[in-house]
Every structure is written in structure tokens, then in C-alpha cells.
Scaffold this motif. Sequence first.
Motif, PDB file in Angstrom:
ATOM      1  N   LYS A 159       0.866  -1.185   0.000  1.00  0.00           N
ATOM      2  CA  LYS A 159       0.000   0.000   0.000  1.00  0.00           C
ATOM      3  C   LYS A 159       0.896   1.227   0.000  1.00  0.00           C
ATOM      4  CE  LYS A 159      -3.946  -2.181   0.783  1.00  0.00           C
ATOM      5  NZ  LYS A 159      -5.134  -2.105  -0.019  1.00  0.00           N
ATOM      6  N   TRP A 160       0.414   2.300  -0.565  1.00  0.00           N
ATOM      7  CA  TRP A 160       1.207   3.523  -0.659  1.00  0.00           C
ATOM      8  C   TRP A 160       0.490   4.672   0.027  1.00  0.00           C
ATOM      9  CZ3 TRP A 160       6.156   3.689  -2.269  1.00  0.00           C
ATOM     10  CH2 TRP A 160       6.634   2.561  -2.945  1.00  0.00           C
ATOM     11  N   LEU A 161       1.232   5.355   0.896  1.00  0.00           N
ATOM     12  CA  LEU A 161       0.753   6.541   1.606  1.00  0.00           C
ATOM     13  C   LEU A 161       1.416   7.759   0.973  1.00  0.00           C
ATOM     14  CD1 LEU A 161      -0.321   8.281   4.010  1.00  0.00           C
ATOM     15  CD2 LEU A 161       1.696   7.507   5.287  1.00  0.00           C
ATOM     16  N   HIS A 162       0.609   8.708   0.543  1.00  0.00           N
ATOM     17  CA  HIS A 162       1.116   9.948  -0.035  1.00  0.00           C
ATOM     18  C   HIS A 162       1.042  11.039   1.024  1.00  0.00           C
ATOM     19  CE1 HIS A 162       0.348  13.773  -2.351  1.00  0.00           C
ATOM     20  NE2 HIS A 162       1.511  13.386  -2.852  1.00  0.00           N
ATOM     21  N   VAL A 163       2.153  11.729   1.269  1.00  0.00           N
ATOM     22  CA  VAL A 163       2.218  12.843   2.207  1.00  0.00           C
ATOM     23  C   VAL A 163       2.579  14.085   1.401  1.00  0.00           C
ATOM     24  CG1 VAL A 163       3.361  13.813   4.232  1.00  0.00           C
ATOM     25  CG2 VAL A 163       2.948  11.346   4.098  1.00  0.00           C
ATOM     26  N   HIS A 164       1.792  15.147   1.583  1.00  0.00           N
ATOM     27  CA  HIS A 164       2.037  16.398   0.861  1.00  0.00           C
ATOM     28  C   HIS A 164       2.064  17.541   1.866  1.00  0.00           C
ATOM     29  CE1 HIS A 164       0.568  19.654  -2.100  1.00  0.00           C
ATOM     30  NE2 HIS A 164       1.884  19.570  -2.149  1.00  0.00           N
ATOM     31  N   ILE A 165       3.211  18.211   1.947  1.00  0.00           N
ATOM     32  CA  ILE A 165       3.316  19.422   2.761  1.00  0.00           C
ATOM     33  C   ILE A 165       2.961  20.557   1.818  1.00  0.00           C
ATOM     34  CG2 ILE A 165       4.771  20.839   4.245  1.00  0.00           C
ATOM     35  CD1 ILE A 165       6.510  18.335   4.711  1.00  0.00           C
ATOM     36  N   THR A 166       1.734  21.025   1.930  1.00  0.00           N
ATOM     37  CA  THR A 166       1.163  21.900   0.912  1.00  0.00           C
ATOM     38  C   THR A 166       1.924  23.200   0.719  1.00  0.00           C
ATOM     39  OG1 THR A 166      -0.421  22.706   2.549  1.00  0.00           O
ATOM     40  CG2 THR A 166      -1.167  20.943   1.096  1.00  0.00           C
ATOM     41  N   ASP A 167       2.286  23.878   1.806  1.00  0.00           N
ATOM     42  CA  ASP A 167       2.927  25.176   1.646  1.00  0.00           C
ATOM     43  C   ASP A 167       4.398  25.078   1.246  1.00  0.00           C
ATOM     44  OD1 ASP A 167       3.421  24.207   4.192  1.00  0.00           O
ATOM     45  OD2 ASP A 167       2.950  26.071   5.222  1.00  0.00           O
ATOM     46  N   LEU A 168       4.994  23.892   1.328  1.00  0.00           N
ATOM     47  CA  LEU A 168       6.350  23.672   0.819  1.00  0.00           C
ATOM     48  C   LEU A 168       6.314  23.050  -0.571  1.00  0.00           C
ATOM     49  CD1 LEU A 168       8.380  22.223   3.845  1.00  0.00           C
ATOM     50  CD2 LEU A 168       8.404  24.539   2.936  1.00  0.00           C
ATOM     51  N   ASP A 169       5.131  22.609  -0.994  1.00  0.00           N
ATOM     52  CA  ASP A 169       4.948  21.868  -2.237  1.00  0.00           C
ATOM     53  C   ASP A 169       5.928  20.690  -2.293  1.00  0.00           C
ATOM     54  OD1 ASP A 169       3.612  21.249  -4.562  1.00  0.00           O
ATOM     55  OD2 ASP A 169       4.991  22.409  -5.815  1.00  0.00           O
ATOM     56  N   LEU A 170       5.999  19.976  -1.179  1.00  0.00           N
ATOM     57  CA  LEU A 170       6.879  18.818  -1.045  1.00  0.00           C
ATOM     58  C   LEU A 170       5.998  17.588  -0.858  1.00  0.00           C
ATOM     59  CD1 LEU A 170       9.798  17.726  -0.670  1.00  0.00           C
ATOM     60  CD2 LEU A 170       9.540  18.220   1.764  1.00  0.00           C
ATOM     61  N   SER A 171       6.215  16.595  -1.709  1.00  0.00           N
ATOM     62  CA  SER A 171       5.405  15.372  -1.662  1.00  0.00           C
ATOM     63  C   SER A 171       6.288  14.144  -1.714  1.00  0.00           C
ATOM     64  CB  SER A 171       4.463  15.305  -2.868  1.00  0.00           C
ATOM     65  OG  SER A 171       3.471  16.276  -2.795  1.00  0.00           O
ATOM     66  N   TRP A 172       5.819  13.101  -1.055  1.00  0.00           N
ATOM     67  CA  TRP A 172       6.455  11.804  -1.187  1.00  0.00           C
ATOM     68  C   TRP A 172       5.423  10.733  -0.912  1.00  0.00           C
ATOM     69  CZ3 TRP A 172       7.601  14.941   3.027  1.00  0.00           C
ATOM     70  CH2 TRP A 172       7.323  14.423   4.291  1.00  0.00           C
ATOM     71  N   VAL A 173       5.715   9.534  -1.395  1.00  0.00           N
ATOM     72  CA  VAL A 173       4.893   8.363  -1.082  1.00  0.00           C
ATOM     73  C   VAL A 173       5.783   7.366  -0.368  1.00  0.00           C
ATOM     74  CG1 VAL A 173       3.231   8.643  -2.958  1.00  0.00           C
ATOM     75  CG2 VAL A 173       5.289   7.286  -3.338  1.00  0.00           C
ATOM     76  N   MET A 174       5.153   6.579   0.480  1.00  0.00           N
ATOM     77  CA  MET A 174       5.907   5.567   1.211  1.00  0.00           C
ATOM     78  C   MET A 174       5.095   4.289   1.315  1.00  0.00           C
ATOM     79  SD  MET A 174       5.614   7.059   5.074  1.00  0.00           S
ATOM     80  CE  MET A 174       5.694   8.760   4.607  1.00  0.00           C
TER      81      MET A 174
END
Length: 170
Positions: A56-71
Amino acid sequence: MLQHLHQELVSQAAQIFKLPCQITPKALQQGAIQAALNRLLASNIAEGDVDFLIDKWLHVHITDLDLSWVMSLQREKITVKLGQHAADVHFSADLNDLVLIAGRKEDPDTLFFQRRLHISGDTELGLEVKNLLDALELETLPLNGHLVVDKLSQFVAQGVSLSQQKKAMS
């Protein structure tokens, strides 16, 4: 004067960190995030508490940094990929709100109902992730990391409070 500076630092934190995040090589970011998560979650992984992330993949997005990753959990290790990728569940929030969650200064449920933490996709998986966050022991962070997280989240909480007080008086 110091309160104003405190409030400004907290309100501008994302702007301060955005450029360094953009110019830091993606491979370095990915390696750092992956190493930190594997260290933080080592005992949880060993005990099977993170098995819900297998395949399964979890997407995390720090909106005001426009930084995203999946784990995901693969071969008993957290695997991280930077950027936009397909995911089963998506978490997104501003930097300060994520710091407040990490330092236990705000409850994820409260931020969710205030629409400051957005969760979409597989709701059951999202609930398991939230429960894991709630169960994490900050004291297990290496090199007194829990003190850093605690002090940083306390600084952010006070800065947010000062901003709210200023708005209330306006």
C-alpha cells in the motif's frame, strides 16, 4: 517586539524553507526521509505495527512547501519515493500543522475536522496511519530528537497562538 518576530518566523516558516527544499537534490531528500522513517519506526516495523502498509502507498504532501512523497513497507523497510505517485491514501497539511501533530500539540482528528489536515482515498488505511501516529513514542527518536520536536512544536504552537490573538484583537 520579540513576540512579533516569533509570530513572523512561524507564519513565514514555509517561505523560509521552501527554497532550500527545492534546491536540495531529490536523492538526498529521499534518502534522508527514508532513513529517518526507518529509524523512527524500527520497533513498530519489527512488531508488525506497520504491516498495513505492505503493498500500500501513503502519499504525504506538505502543501505550503509543495513537497510530496509516497511511502510503503517493502521487505520490512519503509520505501520512499519523492514527487507525485499513485497512492492508496493521501495526507496533506501545511508545515506548521504537521509540526504541531508531530509534537503532540494538536490532535490529527481536530485538524481534520477544522479542514487543516486533509485525508482522502482508502479511509481504513488512513485511520491505521493516524492510529500509528498517535501511538508513536517521541522518546524513541535518536539523539534526543524528541526534545527538538518538542521545542520546535512548542515554538510553533506559541507563534500560532500569537497570530490568533492578534487577529482577535483586530
